[in-house]
Design a protein around this motif. Structure first.
Motif, PDB file in Angstrom:
ATOM      1  N   GLY A  20       0.810  -1.209   0.000  1.00 34.80           N
ATOM      2  CA  GLY A  20       0.000   0.000   0.000  1.00 34.80           C
ATOM      3  C   GLY A  20       0.845   1.261   0.000  1.00 34.80           C
ATOM      4  O   GLY A  20       0.490   2.266  -0.637  1.00 34.80           O
ATOM      5  N   LEU A  21       1.977   1.212   0.704  1.00 33.83           N
ATOM      6  CA  LEU A  21       2.876   2.367   0.726  1.00 33.83           C
ATOM      7  C   LEU A  21       3.424   2.649  -0.662  1.00 33.83           C
ATOM      8  O   LEU A  21       3.592   3.806  -1.055  1.00 33.83           O
ATOM      9  CB  LEU A  21       4.038   2.112   1.700  1.00 33.83           C
ATOM     10  N   PHE A  46      11.148   1.867  -2.002  1.00 35.07           N
ATOM     11  CA  PHE A  46      11.963   1.497  -0.835  1.00 35.07           C
ATOM     12  C   PHE A  46      13.435   1.370  -1.224  1.00 35.07           C
ATOM     13  O   PHE A  46      14.325   1.845  -0.504  1.00 35.07           O
ATOM     14  CB  PHE A  46      11.460   0.181  -0.220  1.00 35.07           C
ATOM     15  N   ARG A  47      13.692   0.722  -2.369  1.00 30.31           N
ATOM     16  CA  ARG A  47      15.073   0.598  -2.828  1.00 30.31           C
ATOM     17  C   ARG A  47      15.658   1.965  -3.170  1.00 30.31           C
ATOM     18  O   ARG A  47      16.866   2.187  -3.025  1.00 30.31           O
ATOM     19  CB  ARG A  47      15.130  -0.294  -4.074  1.00 30.31           C
ATOM     20  N   LEU A  48      14.814   2.898  -3.602  1.00 33.22           N
ATOM     21  CA  LEU A  48      15.294   4.243  -3.904  1.00 33.22           C
ATOM     22  C   LEU A  48      15.807   4.929  -2.647  1.00 33.22           C
ATOM     23  O   LEU A  48      16.880   5.549  -2.656  1.00 33.22           O
ATOM     24  CB  LEU A  48      14.172   5.074  -4.545  1.00 33.22           C
ATOM     25  N   PRO A  89      19.200   0.718   5.945  1.00 38.72           N
ATOM     26  CA  PRO A  89      18.596  -0.609   5.768  1.00 38.72           C
ATOM     27  C   PRO A  89      17.115  -0.493   5.429  1.00 38.72           C
ATOM     28  O   PRO A  89      16.514   0.579   5.541  1.00 38.72           O
ATOM     29  CB  PRO A  89      18.812  -1.284   7.122  1.00 38.72           C
ATOM     30  N   PHE A  90      16.504  -1.632   5.075  1.00 39.86           N
ATOM     31  CA  PHE A  90      15.129  -1.621   4.593  1.00 39.86           C
ATOM     32  C   PHE A  90      14.146  -1.072   5.623  1.00 39.86           C
ATOM     33  O   PHE A  90      13.233  -0.322   5.278  1.00 39.86           O
ATOM     34  CB  PHE A  90      14.709  -3.039   4.188  1.00 39.86           C
ATOM     35  N   VAL A  91      14.328  -1.436   6.898  1.00 43.37           N
ATOM     36  CA  VAL A  91      13.376  -0.990   7.927  1.00 43.37           C
ATOM     37  C   VAL A  91      13.344   0.538   7.996  1.00 43.37           C
ATOM     38  O   VAL A  91      12.276   1.151   8.043  1.00 43.37           O
ATOM     39  CB  VAL A  91      13.729  -1.583   9.303  1.00 43.37           C
ATOM     40  N   GLU A  92      14.528   1.148   7.976  1.00 41.53           N
ATOM     41  CA  GLU A  92      14.566   2.612   8.008  1.00 41.53           C
ATOM     42  C   GLU A  92      13.974   3.201   6.735  1.00 41.53           C
ATOM     43  O   GLU A  92      13.271   4.212   6.770  1.00 41.53           O
ATOM     44  CB  GLU A  92      16.005   3.101   8.193  1.00 41.53           C
TER      45      GLU A  92
END
Length: 364
Positions: free
Chosen positions: A8-9, A66-68, A76-79
């Protein structure tokens, strides 16, 4: 966070929102609705898939929003996920497009669309754009037309072909008084001007710069003038490696005299080292080769001989700044003068050799 929330994000936060917050600006002249180019100094990000995807044309990074964030912020991914969540509701600036969107995709193939266009002729809108607006000598325009790499674009623009290794047209650069882009559905490979057997390869960022450098050097018979069209696709990389693998090749990074040009030059020189061929950096005095050509024309200089600075092997240099630009101490261009006369759509193993002594020839 559940997978559905993460997905959704992605729908709520476009890549453009991340880029705007990070200080990137949209280069609308080099963008289309399907591929929007964002710049921050020498960094470039292309946003695709209706804002949900992106890639770095100067590297191999790509992905979703997210990868951007991971790519730009080195987190990291969580941040990155939390960072994206904080941008929900952020509305990026809406670009003002100058061209009307096509109602349907073109039916013709890339080669068919290319061959449906006329070659420029003396006095045509494209001819005037190239010779009067860009100050290209008639003989250079004629040579490009004879090579089959120029076509009349709409509204006085020029189409300059990029070709596959089998000679078929892969796409074309589009340049005009008020527009520049690349063929919709086309692929960037290389624009060629000169003998395919030439051992000196001058690689520029635009077809007009390749033709301008040819004019400044008197269209040297030992040189193949190339353009990447401002990109570096896998097909471009493969084509350059195939050319650099030939015995006796000298690869000249003749890219723009700015930060982006240095990034491209570094990549070209690295490719030359991998191919074990002679390589060097050739800089225009101004920002690009066409600017140099226009300055010369506006100064009233006549076309002269074909003197130029020969490219030579560079080994073990640490940075672009340590490379000696191929210009004379007085600030004169290494390239000499030329001689003689002559849009509807928007987006190896090398062989060891010993290079010749690195000497500059005087300009007339």
């Amino acid at each position: 966070m559940e997978k559905a929330e993460i997905e959704g994000l992605k729908d709520k936060v476009p890549c453009a929102a991340v880029l705007e917050r990070a200080g990137f600006a949209l280069d609308i002249k080099q963008s289309t609705r399907k591929a929007m180019k964002y710049r921050r100094e020498a960094s470039i990000i292309i946003v695709i898939h209706d804002g949900k995807g992106w890639f770095d044309p100067l590297g191999d990074d790509k992905g979703d929003v997210f990868r951007l964030v991971e790519h730009l912020e080195k987190v990291p991914f969580v941040e990155a996920m939390n960072d994206v969540a904080s941008l929900v509701g952020f509305v990026p600036s809406e670009p003002v497009w100058q061209r009307v969107s096509r109602q349907r995709e073109p039916v013709l193939s890339i080669p068919e669309r290319w061959h449906a266009r006329r070659r420029p002729w003396r006095g045509s809108a494209t001819w005037r754009y190239l010779t009067e607006g860009r100050h290209l000598p008639d003989r250079i325009v004629r040579a490009a037309i004879s090579a089959g790499v120029l076509r009349e674009g709409p509204h006085g623009s020029m189409w300059a072909a990029h070709v596959h290794t089998n000679g078929t047209v892969a796409g074309w650069e589009e340049r005009g008084p008020d527009w520049r882009g690349f063929a919709t559905g086309g692929a960037k490979v290389l624009f060629h001007l000169g003998s395919p057997d030439a051992l000196r390869l001058c690689v520029t960022e635009a077809a007009i710069d390749a033709m301008s450098l040819a004019a400044l050097e008197g269209f040297s018979a030992d040189t193949l003038y190339l353009s990447t069209g401002g990109g570096w696709s896998p097909a471009t990389d493969a084509a350059l490696r195939a050319l650099a693998a030939k015995p006796g090749i000298e690869l000249v990074a003749a890219t723009d005299n700015n930060k982006q040009g240095e990034v491209y030059a570094d990549r070209l020189l690295g490719l030359g080292e991998e191919a074990e061929c002679g390589s060097d950096r050739l800089r225009p005095i101004a920002d690009d080769w066409n600017a140099d050509l226009r300055m010369k024309a506006e100064a009233g200089e006549e076309e002269g001989g074909s003197c130029r600075m020969p490219a030579g092997r560079l080994k073990g240099e640490a940075s672009p700044g340590s490379r000696r630009p191929l210009t004379r101490p007085g600030g004169e261009a290494a390239a000499g003068g030329g001689s003689g006369r002559a849009e509807e759509d928007g987006d190896p193993q090398g062989m060891n050799r010993t290079p010749a002594p690195h000497k500059a020839r005087s300009l007339p």
